[in-house]
Scaffold this active site. Structure first.
Site, PDB file in Angstrom:
ATOM      1  CG  ASP A 101      -0.310   0.055   2.527  1.00  0.00           C
ATOM      2  OD1 ASP A 101       0.710   0.761   2.685  1.00  0.00           O
ATOM      3  OD2 ASP A 101      -0.813  -0.607   3.447  1.00  0.00           O
ATOM      4  CB  CYS A 102       0.090   4.718  -0.854  1.00  0.00           C
ATOM      5  SG  CYS A 102       0.946   6.115  -1.533  1.00  0.00           S
ATOM      6  CB  ALA A 103       1.279   3.984   4.369  1.00  0.00           C
TER       7      ALA A 103
END
Length: 76
Positions: free
Chosen positions: A14-16
Site C-alpha cells: 500500500d502507499c504508506a
C-alpha cells in the site's frame, strides 16, 4: 531511462509502505544517486510527487507499465 543505483520493488504494497520503503532506501544511497521505485498502488504517483516536493528530492521520471508505476528519484 536514468541509471539507478538501487531498486525498490514495492509491488503489492500500500502507499504508506511504499513511502516508508522509499525513505529507508534513500538513506542507503548517496546524494546525487538515483533510486528506481516500482509500485502498483494507484495512489503512488501522487504520493511520490508530494514526497519529492516535501523532501526536496528530485522526481526525475515517472512511467507506467501495465499496472506497475515506475519512478526514478534522485537523492539531494
Amino acid at each position: 531511462m536514468p541509471q539507478e543505483e538501487k531498486l525498490l520493488d514495492a509491488s503489492g504494497m500500500d502507499c504508506a509502505r511504499v513511502i516508508l520503503g522509499l525513505k529507508k532506501a534513500l538513506v542507503e544511497i548517496n546524494s546525487g544517486q538515483i533510486l528506481k521505485v516500482v509500485a502498483t498502488d494507484p495512489i503512488a504517483p501522487k504520493a511520490l510527487e508530494v514526497f519529492a516536493r516535501q523532501t526536496r528530492h528530485i522526481l526525475l521520471k515517472q512511467a507506467q507499465n501495465g499496472t506497475a508505476f515506475i519512478f526514478f528519484v534522485q537523492k539531494t
